[in-house]
Design a protein around this motif. Structure first.
Motif, PDB file in Angstrom:
ATOM      1  N   ALA A 224       0.833  -1.210   0.000  1.00 30.64           N
ATOM      2  CA  ALA A 224       0.000   0.000   0.000  1.00 30.64           C
ATOM      3  C   ALA A 224       0.865   1.258   0.000  1.00 30.64           C
ATOM      4  O   ALA A 224       0.556   2.237  -0.694  1.00 30.64           O
ATOM      5  CB  ALA A 224      -0.922  -0.004   1.211  1.00 30.64           C
ATOM      6  N   ILE A 225       1.963   1.236   0.753  1.00 31.06           N
ATOM      7  CA  ILE A 225       2.878   2.380   0.770  1.00 31.06           C
ATOM      8  C   ILE A 225       3.490   2.595  -0.607  1.00 31.06           C
ATOM      9  O   ILE A 225       3.602   3.726  -1.099  1.00 31.06           O
ATOM     10  CB  ILE A 225       3.979   2.173   1.831  1.00 31.06           C
ATOM     11  N   GLY A 226       3.893   1.500  -1.242  1.00 35.53           N
ATOM     12  CA  GLY A 226       4.478   1.594  -2.578  1.00 35.53           C
ATOM     13  C   GLY A 226       3.530   2.231  -3.580  1.00 35.53           C
ATOM     14  O   GLY A 226       3.928   3.081  -4.387  1.00 35.53           O
ATOM     15  N   ARG A 227       2.282   1.825  -3.528  1.00 34.23           N
ATOM     16  CA  ARG A 227       1.280   2.413  -4.420  1.00 34.23           C
ATOM     17  C   ARG A 227       1.095   3.898  -4.151  1.00 34.23           C
ATOM     18  O   ARG A 227       0.998   4.708  -5.080  1.00 34.23           O
ATOM     19  CB  ARG A 227      -0.051   1.679  -4.251  1.00 34.23           C
ATOM     20  N   ALA A 228       1.053   4.250  -2.864  1.00 36.48           N
ATOM     21  CA  ALA A 228       0.874   5.665  -2.508  1.00 36.48           C
ATOM     22  C   ALA A 228       2.063   6.501  -2.963  1.00 36.48           C
ATOM     23  O   ALA A 228       1.900   7.627  -3.452  1.00 36.48           O
ATOM     24  CB  ALA A 228       0.681   5.793  -1.000  1.00 36.48           C
ATOM     25  N   VAL A 229       3.273   5.947  -2.815  1.00 32.96           N
ATOM     26  CA  VAL A 229       4.478   6.678  -3.216  1.00 32.96           C
ATOM     27  C   VAL A 229       4.501   6.887  -4.726  1.00 32.96           C
ATOM     28  O   VAL A 229       4.869   7.971  -5.219  1.00 32.96           O
ATOM     29  CB  VAL A 229       5.743   5.927  -2.745  1.00 32.96           C
TER      30      VAL A 229
END
Length: 314
Positions: A224-229
């Motif tokens: 989820a963090i990767g997608r947000a970044v």
């Protein structure tokens, strides 16, 4: 029935002999000096982190609250295994009473389970900070942080009670030599003279729940963090977000690579020399490196450290 009578007539092992990390006298003295230095350095680093977090109000944030818990946990963690490692290097193979061996096993399992769940909580904290920054003060309020930390500590104790009880209830009729530097699950299962299928099943299920469960939470958080970044328009914002997660990813990678190889398998491990090497990684190397990776490279922690030095000199 005959099997039960035979086991009943056997003498129960009253102590175990730990062979230690090395049985070669020429190497033991050098290893003793190295590991004693690493042990003292680990205690010093983690004590410093706890002191800085407690004494500086700007570090009273959820991320540092979890880091303080991690430092406290790892001081206990390294103190469970390192004394027997050092004793084995100083005196050679050492005799450990059965009760002392099971006590060490209990605390070791407790602490490794606590670290797994605490690392998952830290991954969730980073997920909320990056993916839901506006709701961060609410989602990671002090009551939630305290609840996550208590769940980690109590959950580890509960799992350890079950696993240690199963292992302690097995019959050990000899030999009593453990090719390890502390009382670990696999070496003990290898010495049991009774069927260990149920104990192995309990061990495997707990590994699935604790190790794999916490790892999946961490993976889901970072996906989820990767997608947000990737959705961030600013390169500066992307670098800042990734910098807050890089340290945690490094520690998670090192810790889980070793522990999953050893504990998340249903069968006993025969390659005890490999087991010992991997055990050194997550019982000695990781607790020493974590404060450096997590905190001592962190700008806020560095600023607090410099202020502490300045005050002490004034």
């Amino acid at each position: 029935m005959e099997r039960s009578l035979e086991l009943g007539n056997m003498t129960r092992v009253q102590e175990f002999v730990l062979l230690g990390l090395s049985t070669r006298p020429g190497i033991r003295n050098a290893l003793f000096a190295v590991f004693l230095t690493l042990y003292l350095l680990t205690l010093l680093e983690n004590t410093l982190i706890i002191y800085l977090i407690c004494s500086h109000s700007e570090l009273h944030k959820p991320m540092y609250f979890f880091l303080g818990n991690l430092s406290c946990l790892e001081m206990c963690y390294v103190s469970v295994t390192m004394p027997s490692l050092l004793l084995g290097l100083w005196t050679g193979p050492c005799h450990v009473p059965f009760t002392a061996c099971m006590t060490q096993l209990f605390f070791f399992i407790s602490l490794i389970c606590m670290e797994c769940t605490l690392l998952a909580s830290m991954a969730y904290d980073r997920y909320v900070a990056i993916c839901h920054p506006l709701h961060y003060p609410l989602l990671m309020r002090p009551q939630v942080c305290l609840g996550l930390a208590l769940s980690s500590w109590l959950g580890g104790l509960l799992v350890s009670v079950v696993k240690t009880s199963c292992i302690a209830s097995l019959s050990y009729c000899g030999p009593n030599v453990l090719n390890h530097f502390f009382c670990d699950v696999s070496p003990l299962l290898n010495l049991s003279c009774t069927h260990v299928a149920l104990t192995e099943l309990v061990d495997f299920i707990s590994a699935i729940i604790i190790l794999w469960g916490s790892l999946l939470v961490a993976i889901a958080s970072y996906v989820a963090i990767g997608r947000a970044v990737l959705c961030m328009s600013s390169a500066v914002a992307r670098r800042k977000a990734l910098s807050t997660c890089a340290s945690h990813l490094v520690v998670v990678g090192i810790f889980y690579a070793a522990t999953l190889f050893i504990y998340a398998r249903p069968s006993r491990i025969e390659a005890m020399d490999l087991n010992k090497v991997l055990s050194v990684i997550y019982t000695v190397v990781t607790p020493m490196c974590n404060p450096i990776i997590y905190c001592l490279r962190n700008r806020e922690v560095q600023a607090a450290f410099h202020r502490t030095l300045h005050c002490s000199r004034s």
